[in-house]
Structures are given as C-alpha cells and as structure tokens.
Design a protein around this motif. Structure first.
Motif, PDB file in Angstrom:
ATOM      1  N   GLY A  45       0.804  -1.216   0.000  1.00  9.20           N
ATOM      2  CA  GLY A  45       0.000   0.000   0.000  1.00  9.20           C
ATOM      3  C   GLY A  45       0.836   1.266   0.000  1.00  9.20           C
ATOM      4  N   ALA A  46       2.148   1.126  -0.181  1.00  5.67           N
ATOM      5  CA  ALA A  46       3.111   2.227  -0.183  1.00  5.67           C
ATOM      6  C   ALA A  46       3.236   2.886   1.193  1.00  5.67           C
ATOM      7  CB  ALA A  46       2.804   3.258  -1.261  1.00  5.67           C
ATOM      8  N   ASN A  47       2.905   2.136   2.239  1.00 10.77           N
ATOM      9  CA  ASN A  47       3.052   2.610   3.618  1.00 10.77           C
ATOM     10  C   ASN A  47       4.450   2.266   4.117  1.00 10.77           C
ATOM     11  OD1 ASN A  47       0.160   3.324   4.046  1.00 10.77           O
ATOM     12  ND2 ASN A  47      -0.072   1.133   3.649  1.00 10.77           N
ATOM     13  N   LEU A  48       5.095   3.197   4.767  1.00 14.42           N
ATOM     14  CA  LEU A  48       6.432   2.973   5.290  1.00 14.42           C
ATOM     15  C   LEU A  48       6.403   1.867   6.349  1.00 14.42           C
ATOM     16  CD1 LEU A  48       9.349   4.025   5.140  1.00 14.42           C
ATOM     17  CD2 LEU A  48       8.767   5.573   7.016  1.00 14.42           C
ATOM     18  N   VAL A  49       7.233   0.854   6.156  1.00 13.37           N
ATOM     19  CA  VAL A  49       7.353  -0.246   7.108  1.00 13.37           C
ATOM     20  C   VAL A  49       8.626  -0.097   7.936  1.00 13.37           C
ATOM     21  CG1 VAL A  49       7.586  -2.756   7.375  1.00 13.37           C
ATOM     22  CG2 VAL A  49       6.065  -1.817   5.622  1.00 13.37           C
ATOM     23  N   ALA A  50       9.716   0.296   7.265  1.00 16.73           N
ATOM     24  CA  ALA A  50      10.985   0.443   7.970  1.00 16.73           C
ATOM     25  C   ALA A  50      11.837   1.489   7.255  1.00 16.73           C
ATOM     26  CB  ALA A  50      11.726  -0.886   8.029  1.00 16.73           C
ATOM     27  N   PHE A  51      12.645   2.168   8.060  1.00  9.99           N
ATOM     28  CA  PHE A  51      13.519   3.210   7.528  1.00  9.99           C
ATOM     29  C   PHE A  51      14.758   3.282   8.394  1.00  9.99           C
ATOM     30  CE2 PHE A  51      15.240   7.483   7.769  1.00  9.99           C
ATOM     31  CZ  PHE A  51      15.445   7.776   6.418  1.00  9.99           C
ATOM     32  N   VAL A  52      15.903   3.536   7.758  1.00  9.90           N
ATOM     33  CA  VAL A  52      17.131   3.775   8.500  1.00  9.90           C
ATOM     34  C   VAL A  52      17.905   4.898   7.815  1.00  9.90           C
ATOM     35  CG1 VAL A  52      18.523   2.025   7.294  1.00  9.90           C
ATOM     36  CG2 VAL A  52      19.124   2.686   9.604  1.00  9.90           C
ATOM     37  N   ARG A  53      18.417   5.781   8.641  1.00 10.97           N
ATOM     38  CA  ARG A  53      19.354   6.796   8.172  1.00 10.97           C
ATOM     39  C   ARG A  53      20.681   6.455   8.815  1.00 10.97           C
ATOM     40  NH1 ARG A  53      20.782  11.882  10.526  1.00 10.97           N
ATOM     41  NH2 ARG A  53      22.102  12.978   9.044  1.00 10.97           N
ATOM     42  N   MET A  54      21.607   5.975   7.998  1.00 12.31           N
ATOM     43  CA  MET A  54      22.909   5.585   8.520  1.00 12.31           C
ATOM     44  C   MET A  54      23.631   6.812   9.069  1.00 12.31           C
ATOM     45  SD  MET A  54      24.025   2.885   5.529  1.00 12.31           S
ATOM     46  CE  MET A  54      25.540   2.417   6.346  1.00 12.31           C
ATOM     47  N   ASP A  55      24.466   6.594  10.086  1.00 10.40           N
ATOM     48  CA  ASP A  55      25.259   7.685  10.645  1.00 10.40           C
ATOM     49  C   ASP A  55      26.035   8.365   9.527  1.00 10.40           C
ATOM     50  OD1 ASP A  55      24.367   6.960  13.146  1.00 10.40           O
ATOM     51  OD2 ASP A  55      26.199   5.875  13.678  1.00 10.40           O
ATOM     52  N   GLY A  56      25.885   9.672   9.427  1.00 14.50           N
ATOM     53  CA  GLY A  56      26.602  10.430   8.413  1.00 14.50           C
ATOM     54  C   GLY A  56      25.895  10.548   7.078  1.00 14.50           C
ATOM     55  N   ALA A  57      24.761   9.890   6.914  1.00 11.77           N
ATOM     56  CA  ALA A  57      24.018   9.995   5.648  1.00 11.77           C
ATOM     57  C   ALA A  57      23.396  11.386   5.546  1.00 11.77           C
ATOM     58  CB  ALA A  57      22.925   8.928   5.574  1.00 11.77           C
ATOM     59  N   TRP A  58      23.275  11.874   4.331  1.00 11.94           N
ATOM     60  CA  TRP A  58      22.709  13.200   4.100  1.00 11.94           C
ATOM     61  C   TRP A  58      21.285  13.284   4.627  1.00 11.94           C
ATOM     62  CZ3 TRP A  58      24.248  12.833  -1.700  1.00 11.94           C
ATOM     63  CH2 TRP A  58      25.610  13.078  -1.833  1.00 11.94           C
TER      64      TRP A  58
END
Length: 133
Positions: free
Chosen positions: A34-47
């Motif tokens: 359904g295009a719903n966010l399930v998981a997300f990560v912003r790695m250390d130092g990522a823009w």
C-alpha cells in the motif's frame, strides 16, 4: 504475503551491508504493497536531505511497480510520462527505487535508497531486493 517488519529489516540489513562494501552512507526505506512505510534507517553520516528522497523513491517504485530509473527515462521532456514527478504529492524519477516481489512475482512493496550517486543508490537497492528472495 506482504512485507512484514521482519522481512523489511532483512532487506535493510542487506542494503546496509552493501553500503559497507561500497563505503557509502545511505538512507534506506521499505514500503509495503500500500506504499506505507514499514521500515527506515538513516545511517550515521548519511545526508539529511536524502531521507525524504529515499521514502519517495520507495513509494514511486510501488505506485507504478517500476524501478524509478525506468520511470525517469520515460519522464524526460517529450517523453510519455513528462511531468509525472509532480503527481502523488511528489515523486522521484531517478534510480534508487525498486519494487519488491514475492516468489510468485507479485509486487509486495518497494525499497528506496538515497545518499550517493544514483548508480550507488541503485546498487544498494538491488542488494536489498536480493535479500527478499
């Protein structure tokens, strides 16, 4: 079966491992059917600015069940999808978003990756896709 949190975490882990191999820092998003966010990560130092792009790449790939780079080819001036990035609250039409399919070929979600060149983004997204299969 759709994308579960467990499968999304496996996808993100594989993408993070690819980032390590490539020495890049990324934002990685996984959405469900359904295009719903399930998981997300912003790695250390990522823009920081790439966080939104990663989510939009995943949603774009799911909305149209097409890799975002392919949509980009069709959305150039004079192309059949020119201007599509202005629809659906804003889409991303360059590489880094790929639909996720189950063993029967049904689209169950998508991954979106942003934080480096579009070639690197796509390669990391492909690693995530491979983890689902």
């Amino acid at each position: 079966m759709g994308i579960t949190l467990l499968s999304a975490e496996k996808i993100i882990q594989a993408a993070k491992e690819k980032c390590g191999e490539m020495n890049v820092k990324m934002n990685i998003a996984v959405v469900d059917a359904g295009a719903n966010l399930v998981a997300f990560v912003r790695m250390d130092g990522a823009w920081l600015g790439s966080a939104d792009i990663a989510v939009k790449k995943a949603k774009t790939a799911r909305y149209f069940d097409f890799p975002t780079g392919e949509i980009g080819k069709l959305s150039q001036p004079g192309g059949s999808l020119f201007g599509i990035e202005h629809s659906n609250g804003g889409l991303i039409s360059f590489p880094g978003g790929i639909p996720l399919k189950d063993g029967s070929g049904n689209v169950v979600g998508a991954i979106g990756v942003s934080g480096s060149t579009v070639e690197d983004d796509h390669a990391v997204a492909e690693a995530g896709v491979a983890a689902l299969n």
